[in-house]
Design a protein around this motif. Structure first.
Motif, short mmCIF file in Angstrom:
data_model
loop_
_atom_site.label_atom_id
_atom_site.label_comp_id
_atom_site.label_asym_id
_atom_site.label_seq_id
_atom_site.Cartn_x
_atom_site.Cartn_y
_atom_site.Cartn_z
N ILE A 117 1.05 -1.25 0.08
CA ILE A 117 0.07 -0.08 0.18
C ILE A 117 0.77 1.18 0.13
N ASP A 118 0.87 2.16 -1.35
CA ASP A 118 1.81 3.17 -1.29
C ASP A 118 1.06 4.33 -1.03
N SER A 119 1.70 5.09 -0.04
CA SER A 119 1.39 6.30 0.36
C SER A 119 2.01 7.51 -0.54
N SER A 120 1.72 8.62 -0.41
CA SER A 120 1.98 9.48 -1.11
C SER A 120 3.75 9.97 -0.95
N SER A 121 4.30 9.28 0.03
CA SER A 121 5.66 9.32 0.20
C SER A 121 6.45 8.41 -0.82
N HIS A 122 5.70 7.52 -1.40
CA HIS A 122 6.31 6.55 -2.41
C HIS A 122 6.42 7.50 -3.86
N ASP A 123 6.03 8.75 -4.14
CA ASP A 123 5.86 9.35 -5.09
C ASP A 123 7.58 9.56 -5.36
N GLU A 124 8.49 9.82 -4.31
CA GLU A 124 9.70 10.20 -4.64
C GLU A 124 10.55 8.87 -4.60
N LYS A 125 9.89 7.82 -4.33
CA LYS A 125 10.72 6.40 -4.16
C LYS A 125 10.54 5.28 -5.30
N GLN A 126 10.21 6.04 -6.52
CA GLN A 126 9.79 4.92 -7.39
C GLN A 126 11.04 4.10 -7.89
N VAL A 127 12.43 4.63 -7.92
CA VAL A 127 13.31 3.89 -8.26
C VAL A 127 13.46 2.76 -7.18
N TYR A 128 13.52 3.24 -5.77
CA TYR A 128 13.61 2.13 -4.66
C TYR A 128 12.54 1.02 -4.81
N ASP A 129 11.28 1.47 -4.88
CA ASP A 129 10.14 0.69 -4.98
C ASP A 129 10.32 -0.42 -6.17
N GLY A 130 10.94 0.05 -7.47
CA GLY A 130 11.26 -0.72 -8.55
C GLY A 130 12.30 -1.66 -8.24
N ILE A 131 13.48 -1.37 -7.75
CA ILE A 131 14.38 -2.30 -7.18
C ILE A 131 13.96 -3.40 -6.15
N ARG A 132 13.34 -2.78 -5.08
CA ARG A 132 12.40 -3.70 -4.14
C ARG A 132 11.66 -4.58 -4.78
N GLN A 133 10.84 -4.36 -5.72
CA GLN A 133 9.97 -5.27 -6.52
C GLN A 133 10.62 -6.10 -7.20
N GLU A 134 11.76 -5.63 -8.08
CA GLU A 134 12.56 -6.74 -8.86
C GLU A 134 13.13 -7.78 -7.95
N TYR A 135 13.65 -7.37 -6.82
CA TYR A 135 14.00 -8.50 -5.70
C TYR A 135 13.08 -9.54 -5.42
N MET A 136 11.85 -8.96 -4.95
CA MET A 136 10.76 -9.96 -4.61
C MET A 136 10.29 -10.76 -5.71
N GLU A 137 10.36 -10.24 -6.96
CA GLU A 137 9.96 -11.01 -8.10
C GLU A 137 11.07 -12.33 -8.45
N SER A 138 12.23 -11.80 -8.00
CA SER A 138 13.43 -12.80 -8.33
C SER A 138 13.28 -13.93 -7.48
N LEU A 139 12.67 -13.73 -6.32
CA LEU A 139 12.41 -14.62 -5.23
C LEU A 139 11.32 -15.50 -5.55
N GLY A 140 10.49 -15.19 -6.86
CA GLY A 140 9.34 -16.00 -7.24
C GLY A 140 8.04 -15.44 -6.70
#
Length: 144
Positions: A83-106
């Motif tokens: 659940i992304d709050s407005s603070s995630h607007d500045e964290k798009q790169v971080y969120d992308g890296i984090r999501q890529e990591y989670m997806e790499s785990l299946g």
């Protein structure tokens, strides 16, 4: 064939348990602080899904996976709900890296906004149903 977890709109949902996820024990203290923060969107969503209220699916709140704490985790599906709050607007790169990591785990990640949880919960729950059906649903084998 994977074991069936539940059924949504008549469509069987198969389990997708991801084993041996990495866990950073040093995040436990931060985990407790995040739970106490009681972010409104997370609280609203939690009330909707806790105690297997959503198709008998078991959700964990604030789960450590690797070096991250995810908002919600469905162990039986390998599904993360963020659940992304407005603070995630500045964290798009971080969120992308984090999501890529989670997806790499299946794991799969379903992202929603805090605003939508607070204002469009019915729509969000329908979108979550559709996401689960799309990624974990199975058509019953037809008998010939």
């Amino acid at each position: 064939m994977k074991e069936i977890l539940t059924s949504i709109n008549g469509i069987p949902i198969r389990k997708n348990f991801v084993q041996n996820l990495p866990y950073n024990p040093y995040l436990k203290k931060l985990l407790k602080e995040k739970r106490k923060a009681r972010i409104l969107g997370e609280v609203i969503f939690w009330k909707k899904v806790r105690a297997k209220n959503f198709y008998e699916i078991d959700f964990d709140r604030q789960r450590i996976i690797g070096n991250y704490i995810v908002d919600f985790y469905v162990k039986s599906l390998g599904l993360i709900i963020e659940i992304d709050s407005s603070s995630h607007d500045e964290k798009q790169v971080y969120d992308g890296i984090r999501q890529e990591y989670m997806e790499s785990l299946g794991l799969l990640v379903f992202r929603i906004t805090d605003f939508d949880v607070r204002n469009n919960l019915v729509l969000i729950m329908k979108e979550l149903e559709s996401f689960i059906i799309t990624h974990y649903g199975t058509t019953p084998s037809s008998k010939i």
